[in-house]
Structure formats: C-alpha cells, structure tokens
Design an enzyme around this catalytic site. Structure first.
Site, PDB file in Angstrom:
ATOM      1  N   GLY A 208       0.840  -1.193   0.000  1.00  0.00           N
ATOM      2  CA  GLY A 208       0.000   0.000   0.000  1.00  0.00           C
ATOM      3  C   GLY A 208       0.869   1.234   0.000  1.00  0.00           C
TER       4      GLY A 208
ATOM      5  N   GLU B  81       0.974  -1.453  -4.788  1.00  0.00           N
ATOM      6  CA  GLU B  81      -0.175  -0.539  -4.747  1.00  0.00           C
ATOM      7  C   GLU B  81      -1.279  -1.092  -5.634  1.00  0.00           C
ATOM      8  OE1 GLU B  81      -2.838   2.106  -4.084  1.00  0.00           O
ATOM      9  OE2 GLU B  81      -0.947   2.304  -2.981  1.00  0.00           O
TER      10      GLU B  81
ATOM     11  N   ASP C 231      -5.970   1.645   4.833  1.00  0.00           N
ATOM     12  CA  ASP C 231      -7.389   2.002   4.912  1.00  0.00           C
ATOM     13  C   ASP C 231      -7.981   1.406   6.192  1.00  0.00           C
ATOM     14  OD1 ASP C 231     -10.142   2.365   4.554  1.00  0.00           O
ATOM     15  OD2 ASP C 231      -9.990   2.129   2.389  1.00  0.00           O
TER      16      ASP C 231
ATOM     17  N   THR D  85       6.359   9.128   4.558  1.00  0.00           N
ATOM     18  CA  THR D  85       5.184   8.870   3.726  1.00  0.00           C
ATOM     19  C   THR D  85       4.385  10.148   3.515  1.00  0.00           C
ATOM     20  OG1 THR D  85       3.701   8.325   5.559  1.00  0.00           O
ATOM     21  CG2 THR D  85       5.045   6.533   4.686  1.00  0.00           C
TER      22      THR D  85
ATOM     23  N   GLU E 270       1.166  10.429   3.500  1.00  0.00           N
ATOM     24  CA  GLU E 270       0.092  10.472   4.481  1.00  0.00           C
ATOM     25  C   GLU E 270       0.620  10.920   5.842  1.00  0.00           C
ATOM     26  OE1 GLU E 270      -3.896  10.303   5.421  1.00  0.00           O
ATOM     27  OE2 GLU E 270      -2.947   9.988   3.467  1.00  0.00           O
TER      28      GLU E 270
END
Length: 320
Positions: free
Chosen positions: A118, A141, A197, A273, A275
């Site tokens: 991911g 991914e 997620d 990252t 995120e």
C-alpha cells in the site's frame, strides 16, 4: 433549379450545422463543429501525448485517485505468475541490479527483500532505497494511476541521480490475494504497512490488511529476524494491529525504545510517507508498532501447533 429543390438543400445544410459534434475532415486535423454558432475547434488525429514523459518528474495532481478500494472485489484483472520461480524481477523492475548486488549474484537470485504494501505515492519506497542500499525494495499498490506515478517518480530519480534508486521499484497488484504467487518462503526481511485504509464499518473488517490469516502468510514470507512495521493515525486501527499481532504466536512486539530509535526504518516510516506528512501538518497523532518474526520457535521445535490450536495463548515465558 426548382424552388422545392433549393428549399430542401437549405434545410439539409441548416440541420447539419445544428447537429452538435458534427465533424469536418481537414488536412492533418479534424474540425469539430460545436453547435449552431458554427464555432470550430481542432482536434489532432495524432496519438495523444502522455501526461508525463519517462524521465521527467510526474506531478501528483494528474495522478490522484480515490483512496478507498475494496481488495476483496473481483472487478480488476491482475496479471500474476503461477508460482514465484516464474517471475523474472530483473527484466522490468530491477534492470540495474548488478550495480548494487554483490559480485557473483545471479539474475534468478534477485528478488524483493523489503515490501512497502500500500505504498501510495511512494514516499517510503523512495526513502528506503537510500536507507537500505543493499536491499531490494518493492512498493505494492492496488490503484493504477498511483502506481504509474511511483513508476515515473523512480525513473526520474534514477535519471537525476545516476546509479541511485536502482534497487527500488513498484508493482500494481492486490497484496491480499497474490503474494504467494510472487514470493517464496523466507525471502523477505521487512514488511511495511503505512496508514492503511481503516475500513471502519464492522462488515468491512475482513478488508483490513492486518488479520489473523494474513499474519500467518506474512510470517511464511519473512526470513529469520524479519520485521513487520505498521503505522496509522487512527487509534482504533492501531489497537486492532496490536491485538492481532500480539495474539499471533509467530510475532513478538519490539518495545525497547533504544532498539526502535536505532532503527532508521522506524523514523522513515513516521516521517517520509505522504500520508504521514499530511498528519504532521494537521498536528495529528501517529501510532506505530514493530514486530519481529519468531522463527526461533519453529526452528528449535519449542512449539508445535495444530490447526485447531494455532491461535491459542501460550505461557508468556516462551516469548522471552
């Protein structure tokens, strides 16, 4: 020419002009008539140019894609080998493997040793390429546009810094389904799960990337001394990660702060990252845990498990 014939011709011409999207062929291009106003716009007949040329750094705004994806759906067709020995990693992913692998290494021995599952837009994958120069890094991914962004990003970095980033690549696949088709037992040294997620709804918990079943699969792929890293900004999901990993007999959490501080991968996981950077900008919290694979329990025969008792809790001293 009679009046009737003239009137019919005029009506036909008017109808053609009013028809939206009418096309007139011109030399080397197509003129598209937008409507009754008669305005024309040229549309080239030639092949549409790519958004980013290989070797140029891609812009993220052209490669954004919906963040949430159902990994258990059957809507996408993924290509994958029948078994790991059918996969040639040097042809597409690591063509420059000879630059960083020890002399005497053969092409069939070149396999990924570190997975960023991911990987998103590739921040950690890129960072690990320099932090672990002797490892072979693979970002995985499920989203097609995001995968293409990372591929172009790595090509641009290789062009910008010749000889670097040859040990990093990216692949579009579904890691919840196809890892056994790519990897042999004990071939991986590190596994990263960064900001996955959360799948908040209870009915969607089977979609989470960390689970009892998948942890057994990850243990199969990890080499002796291998590590599993996970990080999230969702406390509930962090507690899920810890609960599942703590309960699994083949994983033991590394809680020594000195050991964690000495591991450069921990800092990269927290800071590199995309995120993670967004969470930092919003002054949010990050929760992470690192586990080591308890291969010694298997090799030394200290524990024997049957299918019915695999997840049974065993005395704490056996983990010491």
């Amino acid at each position: 020419m009679s009046n009737e014939t003239t009137e019919t011709t005029v009506q036909d011409e008017k109808g053609a002009i009013e028809q939206k999207g009418a096309v007139e062929e011109t030399s080397g291009s197509v003129a598209v008539v937008d409507g009754a106003g008669g305005k024309k716009r040229k549309s080239s007949n030639s092949r549409i140019a790519p958004i980013t040329s290989e070797g140029d750094m891609p812009q993220k705004k052209y490669y954004r894609q919906r963040a949430h994806c159902n990994p258990l759906s059957h809507n996408d067709n993924f290509q994958y080998p029948l078994r790991p020995d059918k996969m040639d990693w040097t042809e597409e992913h690591y063509p420059g493997w000879e630059k960083y692998k020890p002399s005497g290494t053969t092409a069939d021995a070149v396999v990924p040793t570190v997975l960023d599952i991911g990987c998103g837009f590739g921040g950690l994958t890129v960072a690990l390429a320099t932090i672990l120069p002797n490892e072979t890094i693979l970002g995985m991914e499920i989203r097609a546009k995001v995968t293409e962004f990372v591929r172009l990003r790595l090509l641009a970095l290789r062009k910008e810094v010749p000889g670097s980033y040859e040990n990093a690549s990216v692949m579009r696949t579904n890691s919840m389904k196809f890892l056994p088709n790519y990897f042999r037992k004990g071939c991986l040294n590190k596994l990263f799960f960064c900001f996955p997620d959360p799948h908040f709804k209870r009915k969607n918990h089977p979609r989470r990337i960390v689970s009892e079943r998948l942890l057994s699969e990850y243990a199969y792929f990890l080499a002796p001394g291998g590590k599993l890293y996970c990080i999230t900004d969702v406390k509930e999901l962090h507690e899920w990660h810890v609960a599942k990993c703590d309960a699994h007999p083949l994983f033991e959490r590394i809680e020594d702060e000195k050991v964690l501080a000495a591991d450069p991968c921990v800092n990269a996981m927290v800071t590199e990252t995309e995120e993670g950077k967004k969470v930092a900008r919003n002054k949010g919290d990050k929760y992470y845990a690192v586990y080591k694979y308890r291969d010694d329990l298997v090799q030394n025969g200290e524990r024997e498990w049957q299918m019915e008792s695999f997840f049974d809790t065993f005395p704490e001293e056996s983990k010491e």
